[in-house]
Structure formats: structure tokens, C-alpha cells
Motif scaffolding. Structure first.
Motif, PDB file in Angstrom:
ATOM      1  N   PHE A 114       0.859  -1.187   0.000  1.00  0.00           N
ATOM      2  CA  PHE A 114       0.000   0.000   0.000  1.00  0.00           C
ATOM      3  C   PHE A 114       0.893   1.234   0.000  1.00  0.00           C
ATOM      4  N   ASP A 115       0.290   2.387  -0.303  1.00  0.00           N
ATOM      5  CA  ASP A 115       1.055   3.630  -0.375  1.00  0.00           C
ATOM      6  C   ASP A 115       0.061   4.778  -0.401  1.00  0.00           C
ATOM      7  N   THR A 116       0.564   5.995  -0.366  1.00  0.00           N
ATOM      8  CA  THR A 116      -0.302   7.145  -0.587  1.00  0.00           C
ATOM      9  C   THR A 116      -0.391   7.420  -2.088  1.00  0.00           C
ATOM     10  N   LEU A 117      -1.484   7.994  -2.496  1.00  0.00           N
ATOM     11  CA  LEU A 117      -1.641   8.337  -3.904  1.00  0.00           C
ATOM     12  C   LEU A 117      -0.609   9.377  -4.323  1.00  0.00           C
ATOM     13  N   GLY A 118      -0.261  10.280  -3.413  1.00  0.00           N
ATOM     14  CA  GLY A 118       0.740  11.300  -3.726  1.00  0.00           C
ATOM     15  C   GLY A 118       2.072  10.691  -4.100  1.00  0.00           C
ATOM     16  N   ASN A 119       2.505   9.662  -3.351  1.00  0.00           N
ATOM     17  CA  ASN A 119       3.754   8.989  -3.687  1.00  0.00           C
ATOM     18  C   ASN A 119       3.665   8.308  -5.043  1.00  0.00           C
ATOM     19  N   GLN A 120       2.516   7.714  -5.322  1.00  0.00           N
ATOM     20  CA  GLN A 120       2.356   7.047  -6.611  1.00  0.00           C
ATOM     21  C   GLN A 120       2.386   8.050  -7.766  1.00  0.00           C
ATOM     22  N   LYS A 121       1.849   9.215  -7.552  1.00  0.00           N
ATOM     23  CA  LYS A 121       1.914  10.249  -8.596  1.00  0.00           C
ATOM     24  C   LYS A 121       3.363  10.645  -8.868  1.00  0.00           C
ATOM     25  N   MET A 122       4.205  10.537  -7.844  1.00  0.00           N
ATOM     26  CA  MET A 122       5.614  10.899  -8.004  1.00  0.00           C
ATOM     27  C   MET A 122       6.445   9.778  -8.606  1.00  0.00           C
ATOM     28  N   PHE A 123       6.160   8.518  -8.219  1.00  0.00           N
ATOM     29  CA  PHE A 123       7.083   7.428  -8.544  1.00  0.00           C
ATOM     30  C   PHE A 123       6.524   6.356  -9.482  1.00  0.00           C
ATOM     31  N   ASN A 124       5.239   6.301  -9.679  1.00  0.00           N
ATOM     32  CA  ASN A 124       4.660   5.299 -10.575  1.00  0.00           C
ATOM     33  C   ASN A 124       4.761   5.810 -12.014  1.00  0.00           C
ATOM     34  N   TYR A 125       5.446   5.066 -12.865  1.00  0.00           N
ATOM     35  CA  TYR A 125       5.690   5.514 -14.244  1.00  0.00           C
ATOM     36  C   TYR A 125       4.405   5.835 -14.993  1.00  0.00           C
ATOM     37  N   ALA A 126       3.330   5.128 -14.664  1.00  0.00           N
ATOM     38  CA  ALA A 126       2.077   5.284 -15.408  1.00  0.00           C
ATOM     39  C   ALA A 126       1.270   6.498 -14.976  1.00  0.00           C
TER      40      ALA A 126
END
Length: 472
Positions: free
Chosen positions: A196-208
Motif C-alpha cells: 500500500f502507499d499514498t496516492l501522492g507517492n504514486q503520482k511521483m514514482f509510478n511511471y504510469a
């Protein structure tokens, strides 16, 4: 409010229990439903809804059985067409559970019915997104797993782009993301080991989720390389089971019968059943029933059965240690392999004591392999059964990549006259490959113990560039 992630490592799958004021929901339950019933009873809560993010391909869900036992309705997102009674929610529909609310967000792309469930807390704040296979940690769902239709994988990738941009990325950065899978699942390409993670982190690090990513760039990147790792054969069959509802697990467990050595041998000969030996690789190699296949319970047992056994209805006979029997049958049932007709009573030792024929796999250490490699001046027949991505990262010079998933299609690449040296990353997959090759009549098979992890410590020449002519 209580949120609990119930993670099953062998499937890299996350189910969820959410509770508020004595009411609870279960999201994406596994086939064995008793743990969810026990949890609700212990907490004194009533299961109000069973939420399914989509028709799963990689496991058989327990939604129908759980609904029967609790009278809780099953909820799917828009466009889902199950063959059983269910609530087909509209986009934006809100379900109330105690003092919290769960909002249905239709997010087509992985499949057309795929939906996320947004948990809104007691204060009306968006708190967590249960993203199913739409959004993973570090990745997004593959767009090539949906049932066949007029839509191409590029069409589905386009839908996924829109879903992420219009439904997911518009949410606040502090919203928690709870996906249906983590690293190891075949539902994505490059998932993180984090669950799991925060959406903010995913916006920063998830390529998609790159903010400046065009639709065309997204489609290209999400679909790139999918042809190298095709989905396992059992995926579409699991989808159909999830659409129609599967047999109760308790009945599956009762079907497997303990068999004496004589009855086991007769069953194998008369039914054409496949013998799967679930013992550890280093034990299996020392002695096993001829023509049996080693897929160890200690590894990714069920996914590899699903990848290598193409017929979900194939009769199966198990060689298993007694304390692993229910675990083996349960894991098989999770991916729809319900036809376990029996198991060898008292395990492999009873076969030995009966004086029956056994076979072995020759195995050598990485150090001895390195010496032979040097003596042959690099001319050994070396087969690397890791995934293409692992091979591309680093491999032995002159080794041919034949991923385990593609083994049956590439038997012609193995020599009948010279020794074939087989390795994977650590020894689990190579022993599976060796046992399959043995069963197909290859007697000149040598397993490199410890796999590439040990080979890398030797001074065998290695390379990290892709030699296409040596990949199959």
C-alpha cells in the motif's frame, strides 16, 4: 473504523476487511471464506456487502460462497454480467457501512467492468482507495487480460489512461491506495513489493501516473513487453469460474482420497492423472516417482501449476507431506484446479518401502559447473529458465534463455545426446524444468544447484546485453 489488509503471499493478493459500527465489508475475498467469517464473528460485526473490483483472472474468488453463508449481497461495478444475483452498481453509487461510506468508481481498462472503491471516513473525507487491478503500487493493471471482445489491448490501455486521469489522479494526495496485488502477481509487469502507499507517492514514482504523460506514451509504455510474459493458461478459465460461481471449497477438500501405493499407481495408469510432487527441490532430486513433476509447495506453487498445466480439469495426483496436504489442495483450488483425485498415503517413503522404481535428477554445485564451463571453453549446453527480464539484466555468455513458462514449446532446443545444464535464479524453477524434461524422456539433464545467485559468485563470463538469437 477498521481497515485490515489480508495478504496472501503465494498469490501476491490482497483482500480487505473494513468495519464501522458493527457492520463490515469484504473486498476481493479468496476462495476459502472461513477466515472472513471468523474475523467478523470475533469483532462482533455483520458482513453487509461483498465487493468485487472485477472478474479476477489469477484466482478464484470466494464471493458466491461468502454471500451464501452471510446473505450479504455481492457488488460489482457497471457493465459486469455475472450469472448469479448481484448488485451492479452505477458509477458514483454510494454504499453506507456503519458511519463510513464507500463510493463506486468505474475505472475500465484492466477489464471493462473494473472498478475502484473509495472509502469516505466518518468526517466525510476521502480516506482510502481500494484500487483492485486498476492501480498497483509502482504499476497499473495489464490491459491484455480481459475476455475476448472487439476491443484491442490498445483500446483497453486507452480506457485505463482515462480512468486513471479522470477518476484516480483527481483524488487528494493523502488518500491511501490499497491494491489487489503486489510483486509476484502476473496481473502487472513491475509491481512494488510494498502492498500500500499514498496516492501522492504514486503520482511521483509510478511511471504510469506521470503528470506530463500523453495518452500515446501511456499506451506504448503500458503495453510494451507484454508479449514476452503472456498470461498463464488458467486465467480465462478462472474468469469464467468467477462469473458463474465456484464449487464450495469444503467439497473440493473432500474429493481427494488417500491412496495406497498400489491404488496410487493404478490411478495414475488408468486415469492419465498428472503426478505433482510438492516436496522441496533438494529433496525431490534425490528420489521421486518416475514421470512426476516437482512443483514445491514452498514456492509459487499454484501459479506455476496454472502456468504449466494447461487444462484446469486435468486429473491430479499429489505426493505431499501430510502436514501440507490441505495447504496444497487449497492452493490449487485458489486457481481453479479442483480435480485432485487422490494423494499418496504416507508420502514418498511408502513408495520406496514398497520397492517401486524411483528416478533422480543429477545436480551439481555452481562451483563445479564453473569448472566444467571453463574446461569446455564455454561450449556447454546451458539453458536459463528465468524470465526474459531476468535474463536481460545479466546472464551467462552463450546461455540460451528458455523461460519456464515456454518450456513445452521449446523442447527441440534441448540436446538428446549432450548434457543439458539447467538453471534459474535460485533452484526452484530449474527443478520444475528438470522434472518436466525427465518426464519427456530427457535423461541427460543436470540441475545447477542454487541457480544464478550462486553462479554469479563464480568467474564464469557474464553479459548484460540482450542477444536475441539466444532467447526463445
Amino acid at each position: 473504523m477498521v481497515i485490515e489488509q489480508i495478504y496472501t503471499g503465494c498469490l501476491a493478493q490482497g483482500a480487505y476487511y473494513i468495519e464501522s459500527e458493527g457492520e463490515s465489508v469484504i473486498i476481493d475475498p479468496l476462495r476459502e471464506v472461513q477466515p472472513y467469517l471468523d474475523k467478523a464473528e470475533k469483532q462482533g460485526s455483520k458482513i453487509k456487502y461483498i465487493l468485487e473490483t472485477h472478474f479476477h483472472a489469477d484466482f478464484v474468488s470466494g464471493h458466491v460462497e461468502l454471500s451464501k453463508k452471510t446473505n450479504a449481497p455481492i457488488v460489482f461495478g457497471p457493465t459486469a454480467k455475472p450469472s448469479f444475483e448481484a448488485i451492479i452498481a452505477t458509477d458514483g453509487q454510494v454504499l453506507e457501512v456503519g458511519k463510513v461510506k464507500i463510493k463506486v468508481l468505474h475505472t475500465p481498462g484492466h477489464t471493462m467492468e473494473s472498478s475502484c472503491f473509495l472509502l469516505i471516513d466518518e468526517n466525510g473525507k476521502d480516506y482510502a482507495l481500494f484500487s483492485g487491478d486498476t492501480l498497483f503500487i509502482g504499476d497499473v493493471g495489464r490491459p491484455d487480460l480481459a475476455q475476448k471482445s472487439d476491443l484491442t489491448i490498445y483500446d483497453l490501455a486507452g480506457y485505463l489512461f482515462d480512468s486513471l486521469r479522470n477518476k484516480v489522479m483527481t483524488l487528494a494526495n493523502d488518500v491511501l491506495v490499497y491494491p489487489a496485488h503486489g510483486a509476484g502477481s502476473a496481473c502487472g509487469k513491475n509491481m512494488s513489493k510494498e502492498t500500500f502507499d499514498t496516492l501522492g507517492n504514486q503520482k511521483m514514482f509510478n511511471y504510469a501516473l506521470r503528470a506530463n504523460m500523453s495518452r500515446e506514451e501511456f499506451i506504448k509504455e503500458v503495453t510494451d513487453g507484454l508479449e514476452l510474459v503472456p498470461p498463464p493458461y488458467y486465467f480465462p478459465q478462472n474468469v469464467m469460474m468467477n462469473k458463474s460461481g465456484a464449487k464450495d471449497l469444503s467439497l473440493v477438500l473432500k474429493d481427494a482420497q488417500p491412496l495406497s501405493v498400489q491404488a496410487f499407481e493404478a490411478a495414475a495408469n488408468e486415469t492419465g492423472a498428472l503426478i505433482i510432487d510438492t516436496r522441496k527441490a533438494d529433496i525431490f532430486k534425490e528420489g521421486f516417482i518416475p514421470n512426476s513433476i516437482n512443483i514445491g509447495i514452498s514456492g509459487d506453487f499454484a501459479p506455476w501449476v496454472g502456468t504449466l498445466v494447461t487444462d484446469i480439469k486435468q486429473p491430479l495426483l499429489l505426493v505431499v507431506e501430510d502436514d501440507n496436504l490441505n495447504e496444497a489442495i487449497t492452493r490449487l483450488s485458489r486457481v481453479g484446479y479442483d480435480n485432485v483425485i487422490g494423494y499418496l498415503e504416507d508420502g514418498f517413503q511408502s513408495w520406496v518401502e514398497a520397492g517401486k522404481e524411483i528416478d533422480i535428477i543429477q545436480s551439481i554445485s555452481a562451483e563445479d559447473f564453473a569448472l566444467k564451463f571453463k574446461e569446455s571453453e564455454g561450449k556447454l549446453m546451458v539453458k536459463d529458465v528465468r524470465k526474459p527480464t531476468e535474463y536481460m539484466a545479466e546472464h551467462i555468455e552463450e546461455a540460451m534463455n528458455i523461460p519456464l513458462a515456454n518450456l513445452s514449446k521449446n523442447m527441440v532446443e534441448f540436446s538428446k545426446s549432450e548434457p543439458n545444464y539447467i538453471h534459474c535464479a535460485g533452484g526452484y524453477r530449474s527443478m520444475i524444468a528438470c522434472s518436466i524434461l525427465k518426464a519427456r524422456g530427457f535423461d541427460n539433464i543436470v540441475d545447477v544447484a542454487g541457480g544464478f545467485a550462486q553462479i554469479a559468485k563464480t568467474d564464469i563470463p557474464k553479459t548484460d546485453f540482450v542477444c536475441q538469437s539466444k532467447m526463445k
